[in-house]
Design an enzyme around this catalytic site. Structure first.
Site, mmCIF file in Angstrom:
data_model
loop_
_atom_site.group_PDB
_atom_site.id
_atom_site.type_symbol
_atom_site.label_atom_id
_atom_site.label_comp_id
_atom_site.label_asym_id
_atom_site.label_seq_id
_atom_site.Cartn_x
_atom_site.Cartn_y
_atom_site.Cartn_z
ATOM 1 N N LYS A 192 7.038 20.839 -15.926
ATOM 2 C CA LYS A 192 7.320 19.420 -16.170
ATOM 3 C C LYS A 192 7.821 18.698 -14.923
ATOM 4 O O LYS A 192 7.742 17.474 -14.838
ATOM 5 C CB LYS A 192 8.347 19.266 -17.308
ATOM 6 C CG LYS A 192 7.775 19.589 -18.676
ATOM 7 C CD LYS A 192 8.730 19.169 -19.766
ATOM 8 C CE LYS A 192 8.196 19.503 -21.141
ATOM 9 N NZ LYS A 192 9.187 19.266 -22.189
ATOM 10 N N LYS B 142 -2.274 26.611 -23.411
ATOM 11 C CA LYS B 142 -1.853 26.315 -24.790
ATOM 12 C C LYS B 142 -2.214 24.885 -25.193
ATOM 13 O O LYS B 142 -2.252 23.978 -24.340
ATOM 14 C CB LYS B 142 -0.353 26.565 -24.962
ATOM 15 C CG LYS B 142 0.518 25.579 -24.232
ATOM 16 C CD LYS B 142 1.957 25.581 -24.722
ATOM 17 C CE LYS B 142 2.710 24.481 -23.999
ATOM 18 N NZ LYS B 142 4.030 24.204 -24.413
ATOM 19 N N LYS C 125 0.460 18.438 -26.599
ATOM 20 C CA LYS C 125 0.338 16.987 -26.815
ATOM 21 C C LYS C 125 0.302 16.228 -25.494
ATOM 22 O O LYS C 125 -0.178 15.103 -25.430
ATOM 23 C CB LYS C 125 1.470 16.470 -27.697
ATOM 24 C CG LYS C 125 2.838 16.770 -27.119
ATOM 25 C CD LYS C 125 3.932 16.583 -28.140
ATOM 26 C CE LYS C 125 5.205 17.212 -27.644
ATOM 27 N NZ LYS C 125 5.856 18.104 -28.574
HETATM 28 P P1 TYM Z 1 8.312 21.510 -28.993
HETATM 29 O O1 TYM Z 1 8.697 20.264 -29.678
HETATM 30 O O2 TYM Z 1 7.589 21.458 -27.687
HETATM 31 O O3 TYM Z 1 7.414 22.379 -29.949
HETATM 32 C C1 TYM Z 1 7.798 22.614 -31.289
HETATM 33 C C2 TYM Z 1 7.353 23.999 -31.738
HETATM 34 O O4 TYM Z 1 5.928 24.113 -31.657
HETATM 35 C C3 TYM Z 1 5.587 25.309 -30.953
HETATM 36 N N1 TYM Z 1 4.319 25.107 -30.247
HETATM 37 C C4 TYM Z 1 3.234 25.873 -30.410
HETATM 38 N N2 TYM Z 1 3.000 26.913 -31.209
HETATM 39 C C5 TYM Z 1 1.754 27.464 -31.165
HETATM 40 N N3 TYM Z 1 0.754 27.020 -30.366
HETATM 41 C C6 TYM Z 1 0.955 25.964 -29.546
HETATM 42 N N4 TYM Z 1 -0.027 25.520 -28.769
HETATM 43 C C7 TYM Z 1 2.247 25.341 -29.549
HETATM 44 N N5 TYM Z 1 2.772 24.276 -28.888
HETATM 45 C C8 TYM Z 1 4.051 24.143 -29.330
HETATM 46 C C9 TYM Z 1 6.751 25.509 -29.993
HETATM 47 O O5 TYM Z 1 6.823 26.840 -29.544
HETATM 48 C C10 TYM Z 1 7.922 25.119 -30.846
HETATM 49 O O6 TYM Z 1 8.345 26.199 -31.657
HETATM 50 N N6 TYM Z 1 12.514 23.198 -26.950
HETATM 51 C C11 TYM Z 1 11.813 23.075 -28.183
HETATM 52 C C12 TYM Z 1 12.595 22.369 -29.267
HETATM 53 C C13 TYM Z 1 13.945 22.910 -29.547
HETATM 54 C C14 TYM Z 1 14.243 24.083 -30.267
HETATM 55 C C15 TYM Z 1 15.669 24.129 -30.358
HETATM 56 C C16 TYM Z 1 13.474 25.077 -30.870
HETATM 57 C C17 TYM Z 1 15.124 22.307 -29.211
HETATM 58 N N7 TYM Z 1 16.168 23.041 -29.720
HETATM 59 C C18 TYM Z 1 16.322 25.159 -31.046
HETATM 60 C C19 TYM Z 1 14.132 26.107 -31.529
HETATM 61 C C20 TYM Z 1 15.530 26.140 -31.620
HETATM 62 C C21 TYM Z 1 10.537 22.274 -27.956
HETATM 63 O O7 TYM Z 1 10.458 21.454 -27.091
HETATM 64 O O8 TYM Z 1 9.559 22.485 -28.853
#
Ligand code: TYM
Length: 328
Positions: free
Chosen positions: A112, A194, A197
């Site tokens: 990022k 992967k 978005k």
């Molecule tokens: P975020 O918002 O980027 O993504 C949310 C969840 O979606 C999963 N994910 C995927 N799974 C499978 N294939 C993909 N292509 C794919 N893209 C995204 C991510 O692994 C995630 O589980 N940092 C985290 C949010 C967060 C969080 C937390 C998660 C903040 N605090 C505490 C767990 C516990 C994030 O940005 O996810």
């Protein structure tokens, strides 16, 4: 019974990777009588510039989506991160034991930060510490996430252990729960990366809100190969990914789907896959729209969720403040 927790960023696009990587596992775990916690991480979202109006709309959309997916606010504590101030309070305390070096090694930060140079924000750098606080604050045992969050989870575990060693047993060391299929759905236009978005083209992902036409078009142009054989062969990333998606949206094993397409080409397979995705998305989209039509109900659910979360967070912070020596 375990304490299960996950969170997602409220963004205008939630795609099928987010759904199968994190939302659907939470719905399943909720049915097993666990103590579930799910929230939209708005303070993570602002680590990159956000238009306030869009952020507000995205928060409603995020909560409507979790509910549409089957999250039951009676069984799962559902809320918005910024409403529980203890998240940022604990993040500060963890900042004081986290090392610059370990944050610099985070691959998501490195990705990022590309092109930002000296102007990269402290928030973006510190993002994984806030995530660790999210998790440790609630004595979380299990964190269902997609594969890309594994490194962040490792950091949360390291910080829990470091704090415990320094100040005495305080935090549970959480375990990631990464599903075997669906933890890493790949981009349709580039199956070596992967699904994301923030990809440069919207052909990369299937958004949960894509209409029938868009899904047909995106699947039609999805990258495959020249072999023309529908087989779950990891080395052929494109078709492997499409078969995984087929399997996830239908709940059928890939080995069974392969048999249906013996002797048929990618054309038939892609046409059916688009149909299956649309069948899968339609009821979710209807429910999302219904929930969005009643914002008052969403606000009430979030108020109740924040209250429950805050009670747990406050209890934990009393212990943490005491351990570090700031309570007199
Ligand atoms: P975020 O918002 O980027 O993504 C949310 C969840 O979606 C999963 N994910 C995927 N799974 C499978 N294939 C993909 N292509 C794919 N893209 C995204 C991510 O692994 C995630 O589980 N940092 C985290 C949010 C967060 C969080 C937390 C998660 C903040 N605090 C505490 C767990 C516990 C994030 O940005 O996810």
């Amino acid at each position: 019974m375990s304490r299960i927790l996950t969170a997602l960023q409220p963004s205008g696009i939630l795609h099928i990777g987010n759904y199968f990587g994190a939302i659907e596992p939470m719905v399943r775990l909720q049915e097993e009588g666990n103590e579930n916690i799910l929230f939209a991480v708005d303070y993570h979202a602002i680590t990159v510039p956000q238009d306030p109006g869009d952020l507000r709309a995205n928060l409603y959309y995020a909560i409507a989506t979790y509910l549409a997916a089957g999250i039951d606010p009676e069984k799962t504590i559902l809320f918005q991160q910024s409403r529980v101030r203890e998240h940022t309070e604990l993040a500060w305390i963890l900042n004081c034991i986290a090392h610059m070096g370990e944050l610099e090694r985070m691959t998501q930060f490195k990705d990022k930060a590309v092109g930002k140079g000296e102007a990269v924000t402290v928030g973006l750098f510190d993002y994984p510490v806030l995530m660790a606080a999210d998790i440790l604050l609630y004595d979380t045992e299990v964190v269902p996430v997609g594969e890309d969050q594994k490194q962040h989870l490792e950091l949360a575990r390291d910080l829990a252990e470091r704090f415990n060693n320094r100040f005495g047993d305080t935090f549970i060391v959480p375990e990631p729960r990464i599903r075997t299929q669906g933890a890493r759905i790949m981009g349709l236009d580039d199956p070596t990366k992967k699904m994301s978005k923030s990809a440069s083209s919207e052909r990369n992902y299937i958004s949960l809100m894509d209409d029938e036409k868009k899904v047909i078009k995106k699947i039609k142009t999805a990258v495959t190969d020249s072999e023309g054989i529908v087989k779950a062969d990891r080395a052929r990333e494109g078709i492997f990914n499409l078969l995984s998606i087929y399997s996830l949206v239908t709940g059928r094993p890939a080995s069974e789907i392969e048999v249906d397409y013996e002797g048929k080409g990618y054309g038939d397979f892609k046409k059916d896959l688009a149909g299956e995705i649309n069948t899968f998305l339609a009821p979710i989209q209807d429910k999302i729209t219904e929930y969005l039509d009643d914002k008052q109900q969403l606000i009430e659910i979030l108020d109740a969720g924040a209250e429950r979360a805050q009670a747990l967070a406050e209890e934990k912070m009393k212990v943490v403040r005491d351990r570090i020596g700031v309570t007199l």
